[in-house]
Write a protein that holds these residues in place. Structure first.
Motif, mmCIF file in Angstrom:
data_model
loop_
_atom_site.group_PDB
_atom_site.id
_atom_site.type_symbol
_atom_site.label_atom_id
_atom_site.label_comp_id
_atom_site.label_asym_id
_atom_site.label_seq_id
_atom_site.Cartn_x
_atom_site.Cartn_y
_atom_site.Cartn_z
ATOM 1 N N THR A 1 19.347 7.640 -1.701
ATOM 2 C CA THR A 1 18.475 8.008 -2.817
ATOM 3 C C THR A 1 18.918 7.276 -4.071
ATOM 4 O OG1 THR A 1 19.847 9.891 -3.520
ATOM 5 C CG2 THR A 1 18.166 10.321 -1.837
ATOM 6 N N ALA A 2 18.104 7.396 -5.107
ATOM 7 C CA ALA A 2 18.499 6.872 -6.412
ATOM 8 C C ALA A 2 19.525 7.809 -7.040
ATOM 9 C CB ALA A 2 17.277 6.735 -7.318
ATOM 10 N N ARG A 3 20.327 7.283 -7.936
ATOM 11 C CA ARG A 3 21.287 8.116 -8.654
ATOM 12 C C ARG A 3 20.549 8.929 -9.718
ATOM 13 N NH1 ARG A 3 26.280 3.834 -9.815
ATOM 14 N NH2 ARG A 3 26.359 2.957 -7.700
ATOM 15 N N LYS A 4 21.017 10.163 -9.936
ATOM 16 C CA LYS A 4 20.382 11.034 -10.921
ATOM 17 C C LYS A 4 21.387 11.489 -11.964
ATOM 18 C CE LYS A 4 16.665 12.749 -7.954
ATOM 19 N NZ LYS A 4 15.935 13.941 -7.472
ATOM 20 N N ASP A 5 20.872 11.789 -13.166
ATOM 21 C CA ASP A 5 21.732 12.248 -14.251
ATOM 22 C C ASP A 5 21.830 13.774 -14.229
ATOM 23 O OD1 ASP A 5 19.333 13.201 -15.262
ATOM 24 O OD2 ASP A 5 19.116 11.603 -16.741
ATOM 25 N N GLN A 6 22.429 14.351 -15.272
ATOM 26 C CA GLN A 6 22.642 15.793 -15.296
ATOM 27 C C GLN A 6 21.348 16.593 -15.384
ATOM 28 O OE1 GLN A 6 24.229 15.781 -19.812
ATOM 29 N NE2 GLN A 6 24.101 17.836 -18.946
ATOM 30 N N ILE B 1 14.898 2.632 -7.285
ATOM 31 C CA ILE B 1 15.341 1.705 -6.247
ATOM 32 C C ILE B 1 14.169 1.344 -5.341
ATOM 33 C CG2 ILE B 1 17.699 2.592 -6.292
ATOM 34 C CD1 ILE B 1 17.072 4.118 -3.709
ATOM 35 N N CYS B 2 14.336 0.264 -4.586
ATOM 36 C CA CYS B 2 13.267 -0.227 -3.721
ATOM 37 C C CYS B 2 13.329 0.447 -2.353
ATOM 38 C CB CYS B 2 13.355 -1.742 -3.574
ATOM 39 S SG CYS B 2 14.850 -2.308 -2.713
ATOM 40 N N ASN B 3 12.267 0.278 -1.583
ATOM 41 C CA ASN B 3 12.204 0.876 -0.251
ATOM 42 C C ASN B 3 13.200 0.253 0.715
ATOM 43 O OD1 ASN B 3 10.188 2.518 -1.145
ATOM 44 N ND2 ASN B 3 8.548 1.580 0.048
ATOM 45 N N SER B 4 13.533 -1.007 0.503
ATOM 46 C CA SER B 4 14.495 -1.656 1.379
ATOM 47 C C SER B 4 15.858 -0.992 1.279
ATOM 48 C CB SER B 4 14.615 -3.150 1.026
ATOM 49 O OG SER B 4 15.580 -3.782 1.840
ATOM 50 N N CYS B 5 16.325 -0.741 0.063
ATOM 51 C CA CYS B 5 17.601 -0.046 -0.124
ATOM 52 C C CYS B 5 17.522 1.380 0.417
ATOM 53 C CB CYS B 5 17.979 -0.013 -1.606
ATOM 54 S SG CYS B 5 18.553 -1.593 -2.286
ATOM 55 N N ARG B 6 16.403 2.014 0.226
ATOM 56 C CA ARG B 6 16.257 3.426 0.591
ATOM 57 C C ARG B 6 16.157 3.635 2.098
ATOM 58 N NH1 ARG B 6 14.577 7.647 -2.491
ATOM 59 N NH2 ARG B 6 13.898 6.193 -4.126
#
Length: 327
Positions: free
Chosen positions: A255-260, A268-273
């Motif tokens: 997943t993408a990184r999330k903040d507090q 992020i792209c689908n390839s990374c995901r």
């Protein structure tokens, strides 16, 4: 411009909303928000969970606003005084908002992949009622496959519009939206076309409930049994900075990184995901920061000494042992 929220004064630039000012102070005064998203333009104003009471409009015009206002849409005025958690009427009104959001929501948390990281769960626990007064039939929809990677479970949707705005602002062309009106509103079925875009998977990350889920992770594991780590790779499409969820050496999902505030830091792209599910594909940076009030935080401690102090304080409050006794 000066604004006071729950007795705490802060200086903010002109154009700052009450919600943004509250977040600058910290989570102790920041109202919850289910539809507002910092990186999505025109988001906010749909769910009404962030309502607050403005007891003084400004220093020039101290007249209070007659009704609670959506803090994500209301800009700060110099000298404004706002009450959130300190106002019983606001808490009661928010409780009513939560009840409306849960009217059609199915009670399937035990089988929902979003359980453990669902903002609606948190909202209901912190601001909702222990029982429902609703006695009528809930709305029901068939589940839809959005391509081969994303599942749409419309029964769980709270119509926050985040996925619509993500597709509109992040992809080349939005091909879905909300159709019908009132309690018949739903994400339209031709949303299936969105899978053609490289960034379509981000609708999963921005969804605050379990309406949009990752089919490659579906029913595989509960999030509190996984180990989230920050990782990166060289990617020509996106930043390549992600959060990899591990079970041993197995990559369960990315997943993408999330903040507090549970908002994506960088999309992020689908390839990374979806396409890189091996630890060898990633450079592991270390454990991801997890909030202590999250169920995911069990057995994930970045600062062990701080945890020991918290445990000793709890034991002291319960009369188990002296606070100055070290383990």
């Amino acid at each position: 411009m000066k604004v006071t929220i729950d007795g705490i004064e802060i200086d903010v630039p002109k154009g700052t909303t009450i919600l943004q000012a509250a977040r600058m102070i910290g989570p102790e005064v920041a109202p919850p928000a289910m539809c507002y998203y910092t990186k999505l333009k025109t988001s906010g104003g749909y769910c009404r969970t962030c309502i607050v009471k403005v007891t003084q409009g400004s220093a020039a015009n101290p007249t209070p606003m007659p009704k609670p206002v959506a803090s994500c849409r209301t800009e700060v005025m110099d000298g404004m005084v706002v009450e959130n958690f300190t106002n019983p009427d606001v808490l009661e009104a928010r409780k009513g908002v939560v009840e409306f959001l849960l009217i059609n929501h199915p009670l399937d948390c035990p089988v929902c992949d979003q359980a453990g990281e669902c903002k609606l769960q948190d909202l209901g626990y912190e601001n909702g009622s222990s029982k429902t007064r609703y006695e009528f039939k809930r709305r029901e929809y068939e589940m839809i496959d959005i391509g081969d990677k994303i599942k749409l479970h419309m029964n769980r949707c709270i119509l926050c519009y985040r996925c619509v705005k993500t597709a509109d602002q992040l992809t080349n062309g939005r091909v879905h939206g909300v159709i019908a009106r009132g309690d018949e509103s739903e994400i339209s079925t031709y949303i299936e076309n969105i899978i053609d875009n490289d960034f379509s998977g981000n609708v999963i990350d921005v969804c605050p409930v379990g309406a949009l889920t990752d089919k490659t992770f579906r029913f595989k594991q509960r999030v509190w049994f996984t180990k989230p780590v920050d990782a990166h790779r060289d990617c020509k499409t996106c930043c390549g900075k992600t959060r990899v969820w591990l079970k041993g050496e197995e990559v369960l999902r990315v997943t993408a990184r999330k903040d507090q505030w549970d908002e994506v830091e960088e999309f992020i792209c689908n390839s990374c995901r979806f396409d890189h599910k091996k630890t060898s594909d990633w450079v592991i940076e270390g454990p991801s920061p997890v909030l202590r009030n999250s169920v995911i935080s069990q057995n994930h401690y970045e600062h062990l000494n701080e945890l020991k102090v918290q445990i000793m304080k709890q034991q002291k409050a319960l009369g188990f042992m002296p606070i100055d006794k070290k383990p």
